[in-house]
Design a protein around this motif. Structure first.
Motif, short mmCIF file in Angstrom:
data_model
loop_
_atom_site.label_atom_id
_atom_site.label_comp_id
_atom_site.label_asym_id
_atom_site.label_seq_id
_atom_site.Cartn_x
_atom_site.Cartn_y
_atom_site.Cartn_z
N SER A 125 0.87 -1.19 0.00
CA SER A 125 0.00 0.00 0.00
C SER A 125 0.89 1.23 0.00
O SER A 125 1.87 1.29 0.76
CB SER A 125 -0.87 -0.03 1.25
N TYR A 126 0.57 2.20 -0.85
CA TYR A 126 1.49 3.33 -1.07
C TYR A 126 0.68 4.62 -1.20
O TYR A 126 -0.15 4.75 -2.10
CB TYR A 126 2.29 3.09 -2.36
N GLY A 127 0.89 5.57 -0.30
CA GLY A 127 0.10 6.81 -0.31
C GLY A 127 0.95 8.05 -0.52
O GLY A 127 2.08 8.12 -0.04
N VAL A 128 0.39 9.04 -1.22
CA VAL A 128 1.01 10.37 -1.33
C VAL A 128 -0.06 11.41 -1.00
O VAL A 128 -1.17 11.36 -1.55
CB VAL A 128 1.52 10.66 -2.77
N GLY A 129 0.27 12.34 -0.12
CA GLY A 129 -0.65 13.44 0.19
C GLY A 129 -0.57 14.49 -0.91
O GLY A 129 0.39 15.26 -0.97
N VAL A 130 -1.56 14.50 -1.81
CA VAL A 130 -1.50 15.38 -2.98
C VAL A 130 -1.83 16.82 -2.59
O VAL A 130 -1.07 17.75 -2.87
CB VAL A 130 -2.43 14.86 -4.10
N SER A 131 -2.97 17.01 -1.89
CA SER A 131 -3.31 18.38 -1.48
C SER A 131 -2.31 18.87 -0.43
O SER A 131 -1.92 20.04 -0.41
CB SER A 131 -4.74 18.46 -0.94
N ARG A 132 -1.86 17.96 0.43
CA ARG A 132 -0.87 18.31 1.45
C ARG A 132 0.45 18.76 0.79
O ARG A 132 1.15 19.62 1.32
CB ARG A 132 -0.64 17.11 2.35
N ALA A 133 0.78 18.18 -0.38
CA ALA A 133 2.02 18.56 -1.07
C ALA A 133 2.00 20.04 -1.46
O ALA A 133 3.04 20.71 -1.42
CB ALA A 133 2.23 17.69 -2.31
N VAL A 134 0.83 20.54 -1.82
CA VAL A 134 0.72 21.97 -2.17
C VAL A 134 1.16 22.81 -0.98
O VAL A 134 1.96 23.74 -1.10
CB VAL A 134 -0.72 22.33 -2.60
N ALA A 135 0.65 22.45 0.22
CA ALA A 135 1.01 23.20 1.42
C ALA A 135 2.47 22.97 1.81
O ALA A 135 3.16 23.90 2.23
CB ALA A 135 0.10 22.80 2.57
N ALA A 136 2.96 21.73 1.64
CA ALA A 136 4.34 21.42 2.04
C ALA A 136 5.34 22.19 1.17
O ALA A 136 6.34 22.71 1.67
CB ALA A 136 4.60 19.93 1.94
N VAL A 137 5.05 22.28 -0.13
CA VAL A 137 5.94 23.05 -1.01
C VAL A 137 5.86 24.53 -0.65
O VAL A 137 6.88 25.21 -0.53
CB VAL A 137 5.59 22.83 -2.51
N ALA A 138 4.64 25.03 -0.41
CA ALA A 138 4.49 26.43 -0.01
C ALA A 138 5.24 26.70 1.29
O ALA A 138 5.94 27.71 1.43
CB ALA A 138 3.01 26.78 0.15
N GLU A 139 5.14 25.77 2.23
CA GLU A 139 5.79 25.90 3.54
C GLU A 139 7.30 26.01 3.38
O GLU A 139 7.97 26.79 4.06
CB GLU A 139 5.43 24.68 4.39
N GLY A 140 7.85 25.21 2.47
CA GLY A 140 9.30 25.16 2.31
C GLY A 140 9.87 26.25 1.43
O GLY A 140 11.10 26.46 1.42
N THR A 141 9.03 26.95 0.67
CA THR A 141 9.55 27.93 -0.30
C THR A 141 9.10 29.36 -0.03
O THR A 141 9.70 30.29 -0.57
CB THR A 141 9.12 27.54 -1.74
N CYS A 142 8.05 29.58 0.79
CA CYS A 142 7.55 30.94 0.99
C CYS A 142 8.55 31.76 1.82
O CYS A 142 9.44 31.22 2.46
CB CYS A 142 6.18 30.93 1.65
N ASP A 143 8.39 33.08 1.79
CA ASP A 143 9.23 33.96 2.61
C ASP A 143 8.33 34.99 3.30
O ASP A 143 7.11 34.81 3.33
CB ASP A 143 10.33 34.62 1.77
N GLU A 144 8.93 36.04 3.81
CA GLU A 144 8.13 37.01 4.58
C GLU A 144 7.24 37.88 3.68
O GLU A 144 6.40 38.62 4.18
CB GLU A 144 9.03 37.88 5.47
#
Length: 582
Positions: free
Chosen positions: A455-474
């Motif tokens: 069984s193999y899962g990827v959080g697709v909607s969560r990935a949008v937030a994770a990328v935003a979290e890792g790349t956004c700035d002030e």
């Protein structure tokens, strides 16, 4: 921009706890409908679809085929695997007008298993890999952080079906490699860690975590390459100690010593050691919890661990799943008169003793180790109580907090702790679901064998937030090019018609060259437009304004903040260079 369905906000949403949540709402990518439930606006949906495309391409590349199940599912298959009960309050349950029980799917193992059982019957049909990208539903107790932990979310779940364990191992490795490609393309810093299989059952299990200071998951890693989710860390038990020379246990009066700190201070004052000072690690702390199982039954559980460490609740929850961990209250203590709060000792604990409370100890509590611990009498502790001589726990439980600098279980050096967001999880499920639901096929000898699954899962909607979290700035969002809703934002600033005409011309040329362009043609001040450009986070911006009179336009890089002027006639070529990296 004048017709795009978007409204940027100047203020943070009141419930925003993490940067990705703040900026996705302020930039008009998502809107909250209810706690843990969000609508996607055009910009957000473009990013979500780009994540889905990357996931689909890598799934198709390993031969997985896409299917699509309903989110509204019948109770019976989940009853057969006991997950109707095990999921507890996390499951959204409903009844139809005839009174039949239904649920909103939290994950679809049962449905995939039954579909394959329905259509396939021979080893010649395997191996098989199927996947879907689907809305999933979990009734989270504490939805938080926007789309990072929602009650409705988009997930890719895939399943492999094999005739034997060697086949499962091959399918697992294929998926693992596909996941590495997916997360490399999504463009965030991630680690692969050993994980607990949890409610999924099964054996081998790994998580892909996006490294993020605001992540919910704690993981550890060592210089020698060990990496694990903190719930999955298994410490090595020390060797048993010879206790032939150990003095007999003796109870001593220890007034006002209900905490480890006060006890250690009193030991060093009244019972000093010859070799060194007493520390919290010499004490055995016994903590009682209440477990509530999905069927409603409850039991007390006592945990013994070195006094210098606390029980890590996440590790405990993972160890006793599907039971829920509850505090042991004063009312609970009244039901167990043998347990003296603050002075609980091993001699009152255990299924064989008067209290009948199950007693599990930390792996460090091995035969021959000597402890100072509660004497089951207020104001008294017992010194030199030896494990294996004076008490024997019912078993072992590894749930003490893991600390920075602890040795890695595989001997690869000291552990460091960090936080992450779970983005993907891969499991070797084995035969749990196939057994429960009767998925068998004929092998090459014509004998019925149970299929083994992954069984193999990827959080697709969560990935949008994770990328935003890792790349956004002030200043706002800052998308990597692979996920940005548009490649380029053209900002027309000024009042002259020629400025808007030049902006329109460049937008058309880029459009013809296959570049996705957002043109800010609004009648707004340059300050408003520049602020919005930074909040929206397209990788490249082209500013066409007063320098057009000198034949110049400005190209801005969102990530680095670099600005450079180029001749208007070279703008098309220069922007294409930015996009294609040459």
């Amino acid at each position: 921009m004048s017709s795009l369905f978007v409204r940027t906000l100047r203020d943070d949403p009141a419930d925003a706890e993490v940067p990705s949540h703040r900026w996705l709402v302020r930039a008009g990518y998502i809107r909250r409908v209810a706690p843990g439930i969000y609508s996607w606006l055009p910009l957000g949906l473009k990013v979500l679809h780009k994540v889905e495309t990357i996931v689909r391409e890598e799934m198709e590349a390993i031969g997985a085929q896409e299917v699509h199940f309903p989110a509204l599912l019948p109770r019976e298959p989940y009853e057969d695997t006991n997950r109707w009960t095990e999921y507890g309050d996390n499951l959204f349950r409903l009844k139809d007008r005839k009174g039949a029980d239904l649920l909103l799917g939290p994950t679809h193992e049962e449905m995939f298993t039954l579909m394959v059982k329905d259509l396939y019957s021979s080893y010649k049909d395997l191996p098989l890999a199927l996947y879907q990208i689907q809305n999933k539903y979990r009734d989270e107790a504490r939805p938080r952080a926007g789309i990072l932990r929602g009650r409705e979310f988009v997930m890719k779940d895939s399943y492999s079906f094999d005739i034997d364990d060697a086949g499962l191992e091959a399918s697992y490795q294929k998926h693992r490699e596909a996941y590495i490609k997916i997360f490399d393309r999504l463009g965030f810093d991630y680690v692969i860690v050993q994980a607990m299989a949890g409610a999924m059952g099964g054996s081998k299990s790994e998580e892909f975590l996006a490294v993020a200071p605001n992540g919910e998951d704690t993981f550890v890693r060592s210089p020698g390459g060990y990496a694990a989710n903190v719930e999955a860390v298994r410490i090595s038990a020390p060797e048993p100690v010879d206790y032939a020379e150990a003095p007999a246990a003796h109870v001593e009066a220890t007034p006002d010593s209900e905490t480890i700190e006060t006890l250690v201070a009193l030991l060093n004052k009244d019972f000093p050691r010859d070799d060194r000072e007493w520390t919290g690690a010499d004490t055995l702390k016994n903590v009682v919890f209440k477990l509530r199982y999905p069927d409603g039954t409850e039991e007390a559980l006592a945990i013994g661990l070195p006094g210098d460490r606390a029980v890590d609740e996440k590790r405990l929850e993972a160890a006793v799943e599907p039971a829920e961990v509850l505090d042991f209250t004063d009312a609970d203590f009244e039901k167990y008169p043998n347990l003296k709060k603050g002075y609980i000792g091993p001699e009152a604990l255990g299924e064989e003793n008067a209290s009948k409370v199950r007693y599990l100890c930390d792996p460090r509590v091995v035969a021959g180790t000597r402890w100072v611990t509660g004497a089951n009498e207020p104001g008294h502790h017992v010194i030199d109580l030896v494990c294996g001589r004076d008490f024997t726990p019912d078993g072992v439980i590894d749930v003490a907090e893991v600390r920075e600098g602890d040795p890695a279980p595989d001997g690869s050096g000291p552990l460091t702790l960090a936080r992450g967001i779970e983005m993907g999880h891969i499991f070797q499920l084995g035969r749990k679901y196939a057994d429960s639901l009767g998925l068998k096929v004929l092998d090459h000898n014509g004998k019925l064998v149970t299929v083994t699954m992954g069984s193999y899962g990827v959080g697709v909607s969560r990935a949008v937030a994770a990328v935003a979290e890792g790349t956004c700035d002030e200043k706002g969002l800052c998308w990597p090019r692979s996920l940005a809703p548009f490649d380029v934002e053209i900002v027309a600033t000024g009042k002259g018609e020629e400025i808007f005409a030049a902006a329109e011309k460049l937008a058309s040329e880029l459009d013809e060259a296959g570049v996705a362009v957002l043109l800010d043609d609004r009648k707004a001040s340059p300050g408003v437009k520049f602020a919005d450009t930074e909040i929206l986070g397209m990788p490249t911006a082209v500013v066409i304004g007063r320098d057009l009179a000198n034949g110049q336009v400005e190209i801005r890089d969102r990530k680095s903040g670099e600005k450079r002027s180029v001749a208007v006639e070279d703008a098309l070529a220069e922007v294409l260079k930015e996009i294609h990296g040459h």
